[in-house]
Design an enzyme around this catalytic site. Structure first.
Site, short mmCIF file in Angstrom:
data_model
loop_
_atom_site.label_atom_id
_atom_site.label_comp_id
_atom_site.label_asym_id
_atom_site.label_seq_id
_atom_site.Cartn_x
_atom_site.Cartn_y
_atom_site.Cartn_z
N GLU A 101 41.05 23.29 90.92
CA GLU A 101 39.95 22.40 90.55
C GLU A 101 39.30 21.75 91.76
O GLU A 101 39.97 21.30 92.68
CB GLU A 101 40.50 21.32 89.61
CG GLU A 101 39.46 20.35 89.10
CD GLU A 101 40.03 19.35 88.10
OE1 GLU A 101 39.23 18.62 87.50
OE2 GLU A 101 41.26 19.32 87.91
N GLU B 277 37.29 15.50 78.90
CA GLU B 277 38.04 14.70 79.85
C GLU B 277 37.18 13.51 80.26
O GLU B 277 36.81 13.35 81.42
CB GLU B 277 38.44 15.55 81.07
CG GLU B 277 39.55 14.91 81.88
CD GLU B 277 39.85 15.66 83.17
OE1 GLU B 277 41.03 15.91 83.44
OE2 GLU B 277 38.89 16.00 83.90
#
EC number: 5.3.1.22
Length: 279
Positions: free
Chosen positions: A155, A256
């Site tokens: 990520e 998220e």
């Protein structure tokens, strides 16, 4: 197209955090969702006892939701840390100890995506030394993921909120993906495209989507500014997700984001209830 055409899951490490961890899967199910994801829940322990693992597994199974994503141990998250695998010494060892534990837990719930946060730069340590350690540990994680038929996610975060984290652009993260795949020969390392982080970095999101959709193993969203629910900021998230679909991405979209000053159950009014269950 639109939001109703996506497959959403709820990140239980940022939503429903007003509840104890074992109650969150059921809360997500009550809100209409059938899939969830998690950061590593035990921030102080890469190797929790079997009773703790079993209790969380039971909570997920009893709620009738699918665990679709899990982070490896990443230090204090939320908190000052951004991963452990590139941090020499004790943190790297804790990551290594966690790899098989996390993989086994994911396998027990049919989870097929494991996210490995890179870790912050450390004062007085040569970045090249950290990168070499990171590649070694990421290869270890990729092999563990492959053992259970899962992908390894890498990520990019954002520089304003994570100034010591070296992967703060899509190209930087994808470069690590390439190096891991080259090192292992497995091809199971993929890019985690978090549209909030990339927006905070000022990246051209349509260009990132067009360039990297085929390399992407998971997508996460929050609006920018504020990291709130879609519609609380200025990101055209519906259009961006449509673009991802048209570019060939058919995977999960992780919610998220922060619920704001309200219970998490009230933070999904942007998404019709009938669109929350995975199809």
């Amino acid at each position: 197209m639109g939001f109703a055409d996506q497959r959403f899951n709820v990140n239980l490490s940022i939503l429903f955090t007003e509840l104890p961890l074992p109650e969150r899967p059921a809360a997500a199910a009550a809100a209409g969702f059938t899939a969830v994801e998690l950061w590593w829940p035990w921030t102080d322990s890469p190797t929790p006892g079997q009773p703790e693992l079993d209790a969380l597994k039971k909570a997920i199974e009893d709620a009738g939701v699918q665990l679709t994503g899990l982070n490896f141990y990443a230090g204090q998250l939320p908190g000052p840390d951004r991963g452990a695998l590139s941090v020499p010494g004790e943190e790297s060892e804790r990551f290594r100890a966690n790899v098989e534990v996390a993989a086994d837990f994911a396998q027990s719930l049919g989870c097929r995506a494991l996210n490995a946060l890179y870790g912050n730069r450390v004062d007085g340590v040569d970045p090249a030394e950290q990168d070499a350690l990171a590649l070694e540990n990421l290869a270890l994680a990729a092999r563990a993921a492959d053992r259970i038929g899962a992908i390894l996610l890498i990520e990019a975060l954002n520089k304003p909120e994570s100034p010591l984290y070296p992967l703060v652009s899509a190209p930087a993260a994808v470069d690590v993906v390439d190096r891991v795949n080259e090192a292992t020969g497995l091809g199971n390392a993929k890019f985690l495209m978090d549209l909030y982080h990339l927006s905070m970095n000022g990246e051209d999101l349509p260009q990132v989507i067009d360039r990297y959709a085929a390399r992407t193993g998971h997508v996460q969203i929050a609006d920018d500014p504020g990291r709130g629910a879609p519609g609380t900021g200025s990101l055209p998230l519906e259009d961006l997700l449509d673009r991802l679909r048209k570019a060939g991405y058919e995977g999960w979209v992780g919610l998220e984001y922060k619920p704001g000053d309200r219970p998490s159950a009230q933070a999904f009014d942007w998404l019709p209830r009938e669109a929350r269950a995975a199809r």
